[in-house]
Write an enzyme that holds these catalytic residues in place. Structure first.
Site, short mmCIF file in Angstrom:
data_model
loop_
_atom_site.label_atom_id
_atom_site.label_comp_id
_atom_site.label_asym_id
_atom_site.label_seq_id
_atom_site.Cartn_x
_atom_site.Cartn_y
_atom_site.Cartn_z
N GLU A 1 0.87 -1.17 0.00
CA GLU A 1 0.00 0.00 0.00
C GLU A 1 0.92 1.23 0.00
OE1 GLU A 1 -2.71 0.36 3.34
OE2 GLU A 1 -3.38 2.33 2.65
N ARG B 1 5.30 -13.43 8.79
CA ARG B 1 5.98 -12.15 8.66
C ARG B 1 7.40 -12.28 9.15
NH1 ARG B 1 2.22 -7.69 8.58
NH2 ARG B 1 3.78 -6.13 9.04
N LYS C 1 4.64 -0.35 8.69
CA LYS C 1 4.71 1.01 8.14
C LYS C 1 4.04 2.02 9.04
CE LYS C 1 3.72 -0.08 3.64
NZ LYS C 1 2.30 -0.03 3.45
#
Ligand code: ATP
Ligand code: MG
Length: 544
Positions: free
Chosen positions: A33, A258, A268
């Site tokens: 994103e 992850r 982020k």
């Protein structure tokens, strides 16, 4: 296609899908994103997405997941592109969720026509109050049984801007009693007046990620949609969208763990907080685990990929020691970085029986066979580290002491005869004599010394600033927690007055060096002045 040897569970699934002819070619996508800069976790995601496509001679798109206009910016799009290129991957196509907004909208009308979606007038709070819990089913919205015609009209009016933000939304009609809360009539469109970084004000309704993502995957021809474990609970909705809309072949979502690392922040949204609260100097601060920060730190991309590969692609969450990452950086730099000498905390040393100046030879990287050799100026006055001389030496002290011998790296053996103190009694200069027959590579002196120390010529050295870094967080816990209390407020220290050999002034900016007996540093220029910025320590603290 000939079957490939699978090296992880994702490749095993891909192999099966190819064998069963569920797919004929592999298509993946790397889906950031554009709401911030990429971090080292994304390098793992790149390895998984680009890496799997490369292995199967398939395709991998760069897919910008831009369904959240209030958080996304072109600045981030550009930074993401640059970071992927630097890591070393290239994408087949650059695609945006916003490229498909019209198509995503059409599919929503199709769901309405099928009786699989309805316009709901409940507020976000009301929706969440009726959602139920893990133990209790949710309650149906009073708007759930609107007719197809009414839903279509309302949805078109939502698009036309008839209703204020949040006044209505479109929800999938699935199952309010589902044990998976994501299937309890999830919101798939919301009204939001926010200028989009690409579509501007063309839209005042935006699709939700969970609904848009499977459509975007399908429209790109993605065969394997590889994402992290937090999306596992969303897979039933991903599949519901694909099955209900009759996607064929339906993309397959596969989740992997992850990458988590100790003593740092990863997501982020948290990294953004650090930037916004000025806890770091920006997204590319060398202490940041962002790709831009790691690049600015002087870390070779190969070291990051080797680390991610070694950390492994698996299904179970785990956390990596920061020292494990450092191990790969150090290995890489040890093999590739030039050596140089810098005295960080200088003490003057005068060689009383030496006159003039000469150039001594210095091996650029002793780990390399046939390493080039360069020269370093040597003279009567040099600097050594304060810590390399002791007036009251501890036992087994192999460095310089009164009456003791030491070798000056690449030059001569010297013996300390005397010292000069200042008015406070601090040693400000040591006086030595050198042994002319002891020149490195041609030593006929017969003197055995235990210690070799680095030095720079006092007349030819250049002043430099040394910047040192340590971890951003004091404790090892990672991500997802409040980090304010855990911030290491001394993670950057700046030392002025270091002395570097003149070669460093002419070396290229950004070049990495092993400063002998000190650590690995990157050369930079700060307001016209030579500066060395810490990359990684010399000692490996990682326990295999
Ligand atoms: P945000 O906080 O905005 O959600 P994010 O760090 O999760 O940011 P995304 O843009 O959501 O980043 O992630 C893009 C892709 O990278 C996703 O497929 C996501 O699963 C993957 N990814 C994100 N963080 C990691 C990580 N730590 N390890 C591996 N993959 C990751
Ligand atoms: Mg995310």
């Amino acid at each position: 296609m000939a079957e490939m040897q699978a090296t992880n569970f994702i490749e095993q699934i891909v192999n099966e899908d190819l064998t069963n002819q569920k797919v004929t070619a592999v298509q993946t996508r790397f889906p950031p994103e554009p709401n911030g800069y990429l971090h080292i976790g994304h390098v793992k995601s790149m390895l998984v997405n680009f890496g799997t496509a490369l292995k199967y001679n398939g395709k991998c798109n760069l897919f910008f997941d831009d369904t959240n206009p209030s958080k996304e910016k072109t600045e981030f799009v550009n930074a993401i592109r640059k970071d992927i290129e630097w890591v070393g991957y290239s994408w087949t196509k650059e695609v945006y969720a916003s490229d498909f907004f019209e198509k995503i909208y059409e599919y929503a009308e199709q769901l309405i026509q099928m009786g699989k979606a309805f316009v709901c007038d409940l507020t976000a709070e009301e929706i969440s109050a009726l959602r139920g819990t893990l133990k209790e089913p949710g309650k149906e919205s009073p708007y759930r049984n609107r007719s197809v015609e009414e839903n279509l009209q309302l949805f078109r009016e939502m698009r036309a801007g008839k209703y204020p933000d949040g006044a209505k939304c479109l929800r999938a009609k699935i199952d309010m009693a589902s044990p998976n809360i994501n299937l309890r009539d999830p919101v798939i469109y919301r009204i939001l007046r926010s200028t989009h970084h690409r579509t501007g004000d063309a839209w005042c309704i935006y699709p939700m990620y969970d609904y848009a993502h499977p459509i975007c995957d399908y429209l790109q021809g993605v065969t394997h949609s590889l994402c992290t474990l937090e999306f596992e609970d969303h897979r039933p909705l991903y599949d519901w969208v694909g099955i209900t809309l009759g996607f064929n072949p339906k993309p397959r979502q596969i989740e992997f763990a992850r990458l988590n690392i100790t003593n740092t922040v990863m997501s982020k949204r948290y990294l953004k907080k650090l930037v916004e609260q000025n806890l770091v100097h920006g997204w590319d601060d060398p202490r940041m685990p962002t790709v831009a920060g790691l690049r600015n730190r002087g870390i070779p991309p190969k070291a990051l990929l080797d680390f991610c590969e070694a950390a492994g692609i698996c299904k179970a969450d785990s956390i990596c020691e920061q020292s494990y990452l450092e191990h790969f950086i150090r290995d890489n730099l040890n093999a590739n970085a030039e050596r140089a000498m810098v005295v960080v905390d200088p003490l003057k040393l005068t060689i009383t029986n030496y006159e003039g100046e000469e150039e001594v030879e210095f091996t650029v990287n002793p780990t390399q066979e046939n390493s080039p050799v360069r020269t370093v100026p040597f003279g009567k006055h040099i600097y050594i580290e304060k810590g390399d001389f002791a007036l009251v030496p501890p036992p087994k002290y192999n460095r310089l002491k009164l009456g003791g011998y030491v070798r000056l790296k690449g030059a001569y053996i010297v013996q300390c005869d005397d010292i000069i103190k200042d008015e406070n009694g601090e040693v400000v200069e040591v006086l030595c004599h050198y042994i002319p027959e002891s020149r490195s590579n041609n030593d006929t002196s017969g003197i055995k010394v235990k210690g070799t120390i680095h030095w720079v010529s006092a007349d030819r050295a250049v002043d430099c600033t040394v910047k040192n870094y340590s971890y951003l967080l004091n404790d090892a816990a990672y991500d997802g927690q409040d980090f304010d209390e855990r911030m290491n407020l001394n993670s950057e220290t700046v030392i002025e007055g270091a002395k570097a050999e003149p070669y460093l002034l002419t070396a290229e900016d950004g070049k990495q060096f092993q400063l002998l007996r000190t650590a690995y540093y990157k050369k930079c220029t700060d307001s016209g002045k030579l500066c060395l910025s810490f990359i990684v320590s010399m000692k490996d603290s990682y326990k295999k």
